[in-house]
Design a protein around this motif. Structure first.
Motif, short mmCIF file in Angstrom:
data_model
loop_
_atom_site.label_atom_id
_atom_site.label_comp_id
_atom_site.label_asym_id
_atom_site.label_seq_id
_atom_site.Cartn_x
_atom_site.Cartn_y
_atom_site.Cartn_z
N GLY A 254 10.83 62.60 55.65
CA GLY A 254 10.30 63.45 54.59
C GLY A 254 10.38 62.75 53.26
N PRO A 255 10.09 63.47 52.18
CA PRO A 255 10.13 62.86 50.84
C PRO A 255 11.53 62.42 50.48
CG PRO A 255 8.94 64.97 50.85
CD PRO A 255 9.63 64.85 52.16
N LEU A 256 11.61 61.22 49.87
CA LEU A 256 12.89 60.68 49.44
C LEU A 256 12.84 60.42 47.94
CD1 LEU A 256 13.43 58.06 52.30
CD2 LEU A 256 14.39 60.36 52.14
N GLY A 257 13.85 60.92 47.22
CA GLY A 257 13.87 60.70 45.79
C GLY A 257 14.16 59.27 45.46
N VAL A 258 13.32 58.68 44.61
CA VAL A 258 13.52 57.28 44.23
C VAL A 258 13.77 57.15 42.73
CG1 VAL A 258 12.22 56.35 46.15
CG2 VAL A 258 11.02 56.97 44.07
N VAL A 259 13.22 58.11 41.93
CA VAL A 259 13.44 58.12 40.49
C VAL A 259 13.81 59.55 40.09
CG1 VAL A 259 12.43 57.79 38.21
CG2 VAL A 259 11.83 56.23 40.06
N ASN A 260 14.91 59.71 39.34
CA ASN A 260 15.34 61.06 38.92
C ASN A 260 15.74 61.00 37.46
OD1 ASN A 260 16.81 63.49 38.42
ND2 ASN A 260 17.10 63.71 40.63
N VAL A 261 15.03 61.76 36.63
CA VAL A 261 15.33 61.82 35.20
C VAL A 261 15.82 63.22 34.88
CG1 VAL A 261 14.46 61.47 32.87
CG2 VAL A 261 13.52 60.13 34.76
N ASN A 262 17.14 63.42 35.04
CA ASN A 262 17.78 64.69 34.67
C ASN A 262 17.12 65.91 35.30
OD1 ASN A 262 19.57 63.26 32.99
ND2 ASN A 262 18.13 63.40 31.26
N MET A 263 16.62 65.74 36.49
CA MET A 263 15.94 66.86 37.14
C MET A 263 16.94 67.98 37.42
SD MET A 263 12.88 67.49 37.96
CE MET A 263 11.94 68.73 38.84
N PRO A 264 16.61 69.24 37.07
CA PRO A 264 17.53 70.34 37.34
C PRO A 264 17.68 70.56 38.83
CG PRO A 264 15.41 71.19 36.60
CD PRO A 264 15.37 69.70 36.42
N PRO A 265 18.80 71.17 39.24
CA PRO A 265 19.02 71.39 40.68
C PRO A 265 17.91 72.24 41.28
CG PRO A 265 21.04 71.78 39.44
CD PRO A 265 19.95 71.64 38.43
N GLY A 266 17.51 71.91 42.49
CA GLY A 266 16.47 72.68 43.16
C GLY A 266 15.98 71.96 44.38
N GLN A 267 15.28 72.65 45.24
CA GLN A 267 14.74 72.06 46.45
C GLN A 267 13.38 71.46 46.15
OE1 GLN A 267 14.74 75.22 49.35
NE2 GLN A 267 16.99 75.22 49.56
N TRP A 268 13.38 70.38 45.37
CA TRP A 268 12.12 69.77 44.94
C TRP A 268 11.45 68.98 46.07
CZ3 TRP A 268 11.89 72.91 41.45
CH2 TRP A 268 12.91 73.14 40.53
N ASP A 269 12.24 68.56 47.08
CA ASP A 269 11.62 67.90 48.22
C ASP A 269 10.68 68.84 48.96
OD1 ASP A 269 13.72 69.49 48.92
OD2 ASP A 269 14.38 68.21 50.59
N ARG A 270 10.97 70.14 48.88
CA ARG A 270 10.08 71.14 49.50
C ARG A 270 8.73 71.13 48.81
NH1 ARG A 270 9.00 75.90 47.70
NH2 ARG A 270 10.81 75.90 46.31
N LEU A 271 8.74 71.11 47.44
CA LEU A 271 7.47 71.05 46.71
C LEU A 271 6.75 69.74 46.99
CD1 LEU A 271 8.32 72.49 43.18
CD2 LEU A 271 7.05 73.58 45.02
N ALA A 272 7.53 68.63 47.06
CA ALA A 272 6.90 67.33 47.34
C ALA A 272 6.25 67.32 48.70
CB ALA A 272 7.96 66.22 47.24
N ALA A 273 6.94 67.90 49.68
CA ALA A 273 6.36 67.96 51.02
C ALA A 273 5.09 68.79 51.03
CB ALA A 273 7.38 68.52 52.01
N GLN A 274 5.07 69.83 50.21
CA GLN A 274 3.89 70.70 50.17
C GLN A 274 2.68 69.97 49.60
OE1 GLN A 274 4.67 74.40 48.23
NE2 GLN A 274 2.52 75.08 48.30
#
Length: 484
Positions: A89-109
């Motif tokens: 699935g989606p893997l985070g490679v760059v993170n700039v102070n992203m707030p907590p959340g299931q963002w991989d779900r949005l990325a997968a969508q």
């Protein structure tokens, strides 16, 4: 009336203001939300285009393009996460102070899109943040996405703008309502004050003040009504004063010749008493007629004075006055063999000074003249729901229904030698004090006079008094005798 007009106008104005402001505010807030979301989506598209070469080359570390991108994100106050497509699935490679959340779900969508032509951002609200996710396609636009950009932006500025919008609209609406309130009060008073003044003037005219006039004011229709009312009052004053003046003038003019005629008849009767008994008898009859005319003239003067009465009511103990008048007439009643009684205690009415005494004197004298020895007269004072009631009842011959109906008219009498003026005076004095006079048949036979007077108002003015501290009174006399 003023309150009802103001409430009606305010209800209409508030309904109009609320009906206009709420849709306007909702539409403006929705437009601001849409603009904010569109700007966020546009930024996510731009960041996706910038991140595409880096994801395609696999160079994600020490990449000048990504470093520049993350710097711009931090400068703008946004939050960013770039994800690459992995086997799991989606893997985070760059993170700039992203707030907590299931963002991989949005990325997968968003990565589920097969071509760039079908790509659309996915938006989601997360507390005080608005998040937009957009797929990252290779520069050749061939194949599926290499990853996804997830961009988060604070909604604090948007919320502030919407609050400011509602505050401005609320202030405008409140100012409009306050201005409309002042306008409604002014309009209501503009209409109601002249009406209240005209009502007060009409009440005074009804109470007998024929000199009162209305002040023109308010809308043109009310000013025209006030002028019409004043014209009517002027004509009524002329008619009433003319009628009263004729009665008073005629009565005054008749008194002098009647007095001279009576003196001449007295001298002739004295001369004929010894020399011509038959002539003395005729002269005695003429003297009786002259005396009758004199009484009628006195009655006419009493009527004229009664019609000019402007009552100044005060608190009167009706029961006490009834007992006093019965005590004054008791010797006359006993001399004629008639029983005269009074009943009632502490009954207070709102009546002009001296008027009740005159009314009772006339009614008692009238009853005494009509009754025979052995008859009875009772005077009763009692409280009612609207004031006080005085009842003068006898068990004499009484009157027919037709006679009772006409009894208060002038010159209407069923008693020999009567003139029909006394009951007219009683009716005038009673009605001028806001009361009601009626004649009824006594149970078992006889006549009952029922007088209703108003009670003492809640805020009653003090009675006028003279230098000696006694109440000022206007008493109208009829010589103590009356005819039905």
């Amino acid at each position: 009336m003023t309150r009802r007009l103001v409430i009606a106008l305010l209800a209409l104005i508030i309904a109009l203001v609320v009906g206009a402001m709420i849709p306007l505010g909702s539409n403006s807030a929705g437009h601001d939300n849409q603009s904010f979301t569109q700007d966020l989506d546009s930024t996510a598209r731009i960041y996706s285009a910038i991140a595409a070469p880096s994801l395609a080359s696999g160079n994600l570390t020490n990449n000048p393009s990504l470093s520049k991108l993350t710097g711009e994100v931090r400068a703008a106050g946004d939050r960013l996460e770039i994800m690459a497509v992995g086997d799991t699935g989606p893997l985070g490679v760059v993170n700039v102070n992203m707030p907590p959340g299931q963002w991989d779900r949005l990325a997968a969508q968003v990565e589920a899109e097969k071509t760039a032509a079908l790509a659309e951002p996915v938006n989601e609200s997360a507390g005080s943040w608005m998040v937009a996710a957009f797929p990252v396609y290779p520069t050749s636009n061939l194949g599926g996405p290499d990853g996804a950009v997830v961009l988060a932006r604070s909604t604090a500025s948007l919320d502030s703008e919407i609050r400011t919008l509602w505050l401005i609209l609320g202030a405008i609406g409140l100012a409009g309502i306050l201005g409309a309130t002042l306008l409604a009060v002014w309009l209501a008073q503009w209409v109601s004050k002249p009406l209240a003044s005209l009502d007060a003037v009409a009440g005074k005219l009804a109470d007998g003040d024929l000199t009162i006039r209305a002040k023109a004011g308010g809308p043109p229709e009310l000013r025209r009504l006030a002028r019409t009312f004043n014209t009517m009052a002027g004509r009524l004053e002329s008619l009433v004063h003319g009628s009263r003046a004729v009665v008073a003038d005629v009565s005054h003019q008749l008194r002098t010749p009647l007095a001279a005629l009576r003196l001449r008849l007295d001298l002739l009767a004295a001369d004929a008493a010894e020399s011509d008994p038959e002539m003395a008898t005729e002269l005695a009859g003429a003297q009786d007629e002259v005396a009758r005319l004199s009484r009628m003239v006195d009655g006419l003067l009493a009527v004229a004075r009664a019609e000019n009465v402007l009552p100044q009511p005060r608190a009167i103990d009706v029961a006490e006055v009834a007992h006093e008048r019965v005590a004054a007439w008791l010797p006359v009643a006993e001399d004629r063999g008639i029983e005269l009684t009074a009943r009632g205690t502490e009954v207070v009415g709102w009546i002009g000074e001296g008027h009740l005494e005159q009314v009772l004197d006339n009614l008692i004298a009238n009853a005494l003249d009509a009754l025979s020895p052995g008859n009875q007269i009772s005077v009763t004072a009692s409280d009612t729901a609207d004031g006080v009631r005085i009842v003068v009842a006898d068990n004499g011959p009484g009157m027919t229904a037709e006679e009772r109906e006409r009894a208060f008219l002038r010159f209407t009498s069923n008693s020999p030698g009567g003139f029909g003026l006394g009951l007219a005076i009683v009716h005038r004095l009673t009605t001028s004090n806001g009361g009601r006079a009626a004649l009824e048949q006594s149970p078992g036979g006889g006549l009952t006079a029922v007088l209703d007077f108003p009670g003492v108002p809640a805020a009653a003015p003090a009675a006028a008094r003279d230098d000696a501290g006694q109440p000022v009174a206007t008493v109208i006399g009829t010589g103590g005798r009356r005819a039905r």
